[in-house]
Design a protein around this motif. Structure first.
Motif, PDB file in Angstrom:
ATOM      1  N   GLY A   1       0.815  -1.216   0.000  1.00 27.33           N
ATOM      2  CA  GLY A   1       0.000   0.000   0.000  1.00 27.33           C
ATOM      3  C   GLY A   1       0.842   1.257   0.000  1.00 27.33           C
ATOM      4  N   SER A   2       1.873   1.301   0.841  1.00 23.73           N
ATOM      5  CA  SER A   2       2.725   2.488   0.905  1.00 23.73           C
ATOM      6  C   SER A   2       3.548   2.633  -0.366  1.00 23.73           C
ATOM      7  CB  SER A   2       3.645   2.406   2.132  1.00 23.73           C
ATOM      8  OG  SER A   2       4.447   1.236   2.087  1.00 23.73           O
ATOM      9  N   TYR A   3       3.986   1.510  -0.954  1.00 23.04           N
ATOM     10  CA  TYR A   3       4.756   1.597  -2.193  1.00 23.04           C
ATOM     11  C   TYR A   3       3.914   2.177  -3.323  1.00 23.04           C
ATOM     12  CZ  TYR A   3       7.298   0.216  -6.382  1.00 23.04           C
ATOM     13  OH  TYR A   3       7.935   0.231  -7.602  1.00 23.04           O
ATOM     14  N   GLU A   4       2.686   1.688  -3.465  1.00 16.48           N
ATOM     15  CA  GLU A   4       1.810   2.211  -4.514  1.00 16.48           C
ATOM     16  C   GLU A   4       1.528   3.691  -4.298  1.00 16.48           C
ATOM     17  OE1 GLU A   4       0.675   0.843  -7.240  1.00 16.48           O
ATOM     18  OE2 GLU A   4       1.667  -1.085  -6.883  1.00 16.48           O
ATOM     19  N   THR A   5       1.304   4.082  -3.034  1.00 18.34           N
ATOM     20  CA  THR A   5       1.003   5.485  -2.739  1.00 18.34           C
ATOM     21  C   THR A   5       2.200   6.380  -3.025  1.00 18.34           C
ATOM     22  OG1 THR A   5      -0.565   4.818  -1.010  1.00 18.34           O
ATOM     23  CG2 THR A   5       0.260   7.086  -0.937  1.00 18.34           C
ATOM     24  N   VAL A   6       3.378   5.962  -2.547  1.00 23.43           N
ATOM     25  CA  VAL A   6       4.588   6.756  -2.765  1.00 23.43           C
ATOM     26  C   VAL A   6       4.925   6.823  -4.243  1.00 23.43           C
ATOM     27  CG1 VAL A   6       7.080   6.834  -2.339  1.00 23.43           C
ATOM     28  CG2 VAL A   6       5.524   6.308  -0.471  1.00 23.43           C
ATOM     29  N   ARG A   7       4.777   5.716  -4.933  1.00 22.37           N
ATOM     30  CA  ARG A   7       5.113   5.673  -6.366  1.00 22.37           C
ATOM     31  C   ARG A   7       4.169   6.560  -7.175  1.00 22.37           C
ATOM     32  NH1 ARG A   7       4.336   2.633 -11.119  1.00 22.37           N
ATOM     33  NH2 ARG A   7       6.303   2.159 -12.195  1.00 22.37           N
ATOM     34  N   ASP A   8       2.871   6.466  -6.912  1.00 18.51           N
ATOM     35  CA  ASP A   8       1.911   7.297  -7.647  1.00 18.51           C
ATOM     36  C   ASP A   8       2.156   8.784  -7.385  1.00 18.51           C
ATOM     37  OD1 ASP A   8       0.786   5.008  -8.624  1.00 18.51           O
ATOM     38  OD2 ASP A   8      -0.917   4.994  -7.249  1.00 18.51           O
ATOM     39  N   SER A   9       2.458   9.124  -6.141  1.00 19.22           N
ATOM     40  CA  SER A   9       2.721  10.530  -5.808  1.00 19.22           C
ATOM     41  C   SER A   9       3.984  11.025  -6.502  1.00 19.22           C
ATOM     42  CB  SER A   9       2.856  10.698  -4.289  1.00 19.22           C
ATOM     43  OG  SER A   9       1.670  10.310  -3.631  1.00 19.22           O
ATOM     44  N   TYR A  10       5.016  10.189  -6.537  1.00 15.49           N
ATOM     45  CA  TYR A  10       6.269  10.586  -7.178  1.00 15.49           C
ATOM     46  C   TYR A  10       6.072  10.788  -8.676  1.00 15.49           C
ATOM     47  CZ  TYR A  10      11.225  10.581  -8.384  1.00 15.49           C
ATOM     48  OH  TYR A  10      12.469  10.922  -8.867  1.00 15.49           O
ATOM     49  N   ILE A  11       5.344   9.874  -9.308  1.00 15.31           N
ATOM     50  CA  ILE A  11       5.091   9.991 -10.745  1.00 15.31           C
ATOM     51  C   ILE A  11       4.288  11.250 -11.034  1.00 15.31           C
ATOM     52  CG2 ILE A  11       3.864   8.956 -12.684  1.00 15.31           C
ATOM     53  CD1 ILE A  11       4.600   6.226 -11.580  1.00 15.31           C
ATOM     54  N   ARG A  12       3.298  11.527 -10.219  1.00 14.88           N
ATOM     55  CA  ARG A  12       2.447  12.694 -10.439  1.00 14.88           C
ATOM     56  C   ARG A  12       3.215  14.002 -10.245  1.00 14.88           C
ATOM     57  NH1 ARG A  12      -1.138  11.108  -7.493  1.00 14.88           N
ATOM     58  NH2 ARG A  12      -0.622  12.203  -5.548  1.00 14.88           N
ATOM     59  N   CYS A  13       4.133  14.023  -9.277  1.00 15.26           N
ATOM     60  CA  CYS A  13       4.831  15.274  -8.953  1.00 15.26           C
ATOM     61  C   CYS A  13       6.081  15.506  -9.797  1.00 15.26           C
ATOM     62  CB  CYS A  13       5.202  15.289  -7.476  1.00 15.26           C
ATOM     63  SG  CYS A  13       3.799  15.314  -6.352  1.00 15.26           S
ATOM     64  N   PHE A  14       6.805  14.446 -10.164  1.00 11.24           N
ATOM     65  CA  PHE A  14       8.120  14.623 -10.777  1.00 11.24           C
ATOM     66  C   PHE A  14       8.247  14.023 -12.176  1.00 11.24           C
ATOM     67  CE2 PHE A  14       8.792  14.577  -6.165  1.00 11.24           C
ATOM     68  CZ  PHE A  14       9.406  15.809  -5.990  1.00 11.24           C
ATOM     69  N   LEU A  15       7.391  13.110 -12.547  1.00 10.85           N
ATOM     70  CA  LEU A  15       7.534  12.437 -13.839  1.00 10.85           C
ATOM     71  C   LEU A  15       6.382  12.728 -14.787  1.00 10.85           C
ATOM     72  CD1 LEU A  15       8.811   8.928 -12.660  1.00 10.85           C
ATOM     73  CD2 LEU A  15      10.139  10.970 -13.206  1.00 10.85           C
ATOM     74  N   SER A  16       5.535  13.682 -14.437  1.00 12.87           N
ATOM     75  CA  SER A  16       4.377  14.008 -15.262  1.00 12.87           C
ATOM     76  C   SER A  16       4.211  15.518 -15.337  1.00 12.87           C
ATOM     77  CB  SER A  16       3.102  13.375 -14.712  1.00 12.87           C
ATOM     78  OG  SER A  16       3.236  11.961 -14.607  1.00 12.87           O
ATOM     79  N   ALA A  17       3.503  15.962 -16.352  1.00 13.93           N
ATOM     80  CA  ALA A  17       3.198  17.384 -16.521  1.00 13.93           C
ATOM     81  C   ALA A  17       1.875  17.506 -17.277  1.00 13.93           C
ATOM     82  CB  ALA A  17       4.310  18.102 -17.269  1.00 13.93           C
ATOM     83  N   LYS A  18       1.187  18.597 -17.057  1.00 10.25           N
ATOM     84  CA  LYS A  18      -0.092  18.829 -17.733  1.00 10.25           C
ATOM     85  C   LYS A  18       0.140  19.387 -19.133  1.00 10.25           C
ATOM     86  CE  LYS A  18      -2.880  19.617 -13.579  1.00 10.25           C
ATOM     87  NZ  LYS A  18      -3.786  20.556 -12.878  1.00 10.25           N
ATOM     88  N   ASP A  19      -0.615  18.873 -20.069  1.00 14.27           N
ATOM     89  CA  ASP A  19      -0.527  19.399 -21.425  1.00 14.27           C
ATOM     90  C   ASP A  19      -1.403  20.637 -21.567  1.00 14.27           C
ATOM     91  OD1 ASP A  19      -3.115  18.439 -21.468  1.00 14.27           O
ATOM     92  OD2 ASP A  19      -2.667  16.724 -22.757  1.00 14.27           O
ATOM     93  N   LYS A  20      -1.578  21.112 -22.764  1.00 11.22           N
ATOM     94  CA  LYS A  20      -2.347  22.331 -22.998  1.00 11.22           C
ATOM     95  C   LYS A  20      -3.806  22.194 -22.586  1.00 11.22           C
ATOM     96  CE  LYS A  20       0.604  23.855 -26.803  1.00 11.22           C
ATOM     97  NZ  LYS A  20       0.644  24.230 -28.249  1.00 11.22           N
ATOM     98  N   LYS A  21      -4.293  20.951 -22.597  1.00  9.27           N
ATOM     99  CA  LYS A  21      -5.690  20.712 -22.209  1.00  9.27           C
ATOM    100  C   LYS A  21      -5.842  20.456 -20.710  1.00  9.27           C
ATOM    101  CE  LYS A  21      -6.953  18.784 -26.727  1.00  9.27           C
ATOM    102  NZ  LYS A  21      -7.540  17.603 -27.426  1.00  9.27           N
ATOM    103  N   GLY A  22      -4.723  20.514 -19.989  1.00 10.71           N
ATOM    104  CA  GLY A  22      -4.785  20.285 -18.551  1.00 10.71           C
ATOM    105  C   GLY A  22      -4.763  18.829 -18.148  1.00 10.71           C
TER     106      GLY A  22
END
Length: 295
Positions: free
Chosen positions: A204-225
């Motif tokens: 559970g903690s691995y999935e939570t930490v991994r999803d948060s890391y991907i969302r904050c550091f490995l992803s970005a919003k495109d022009k459509k948000g």
């Protein structure tokens, strides 16, 4: 000072408590159909970590039995004697052979059971989330793996506490001569009490930490948000997230690890009132005797 020593010991116990789950996190469940090579890779990955950190695990085991340990194998309650242990005094690698012997067979049992259980659960519950299926499959695999790992843990704890200091073969013979085959499974239910929540919290903690890391550091919003990935995760990043998840799981489940250690040790020397069959009653008793520090 006494306060600083207590703080250092507390940090040491927490660090040691994290080690099993950190190693488990570093050897994450294999992808489907990877089979035996994945199990070998996982066990070989964890074995060096276990060997290097084994002295900390030895100190942790000794600190978890503040009442001491039986001075020798005894066949009756009348002969029972407790010997105090200096947790910081060597040797620091007793029982490492038993611990190493535990690695590959346990991984083989856990992973093979995990894959079979996951495939069966995916077929039976196709609408369930992958996380729920993987968690339940790992719990099933952990129960199966404990059938092998519990005897190894019993032997390891006897060496770490100084109950037996001779050869591995001699220790096995001594345990069997005193308690029979069931002696190798003392503390089995306590080990399940530790491992089942550990793997649940770990995943559970691995999935939570991994999803948060991907969302904050490995992803970005495109022009459509819309949030889209910018790059893949590097192996060192995935390993670091596994270590963080392992530290969280180890800290949360440390009280169960204390129960497991004491359930294993307090069976010796004719203590029938404290056995693996009533491990659930140990945690409130430890708390009553020693308070929060005891856990």
């Amino acid at each position: 000072t006494e306060r600083s020593c207590c703080g250092a010991l507390a940090l040491l116990v927490f660090t040691a408590a994290c080690l099993p789950s950190v190693g488990a996190a570093a050897a994450a469940p294999p992808e489907p159909r990877r089979g035996l090579p994945s199990m070998i890779k996982a066990s070989l990955t964890q074995a060096p970590v276990m060997a290097l950190t084994y002295p900390i695990d030895t100190i942790k085991t000794r600190l978890q039995i503040p009442f001491g340990a039986p001075s020798a194998y005894q066949r009756s309650a009348a002969a029972f004697k407790v010997r105090r242990i200096n947790a910081l005094k060597g040797p620091y690698w007793p029982g490492v052979v038993a611990s190493c012997a535990n690695q590959f067979p346990t991984f083989a049992i856990v992973y093979s059971t995990f894959e079979v259980a996951r495939n069966a659960l995916e077929d039976a519950f196709p609408r369930q989330s992958k996380h729920a299926v993987d968690t339940l499959a790992v719990l099933i695999g952990s129960v199966a793996g404990s059938l092998w790992s519990t005897p190894c843990e019993v032997i390891k704890c006897t060496f770490q506490s100084g109950m037996y200091t001779r050869s591995l073969r001699g220790a096995v013979r001594a345990i069997y001569a005193e308690t029979g085959a069931l002696g190798f499974y003392q503390g089995f239910s306590a080990q399940l009490m530790r491992d089942l929540p550990l793997y649940g919290v770990l995943l559970g903690s691995y999935e939570t930490v991994r999803d948060s890391y991907i969302r904050c550091f490995l992803s970005a919003k495109d022009k459509k948000g819309v949030l889209r990935p910018t790059r893949g995760m590097a192996p060192w990043e995935d390993a670091a997230l596994g270590f963080i998840a392992g530290a969280i799981a180890g800290g949360v489940t440390n009280p169960f690890d204390v129960v497991r250690t004491q359930a294993t040790m307090r069976m010796w020397g004719g203590r029938p009132w404290w056995s693996a069959s009533n491990s659930a009653s140990m945690m409130p008793r430890i708390f009553a005797e020693q308070g929060v520090r005891g856990l």
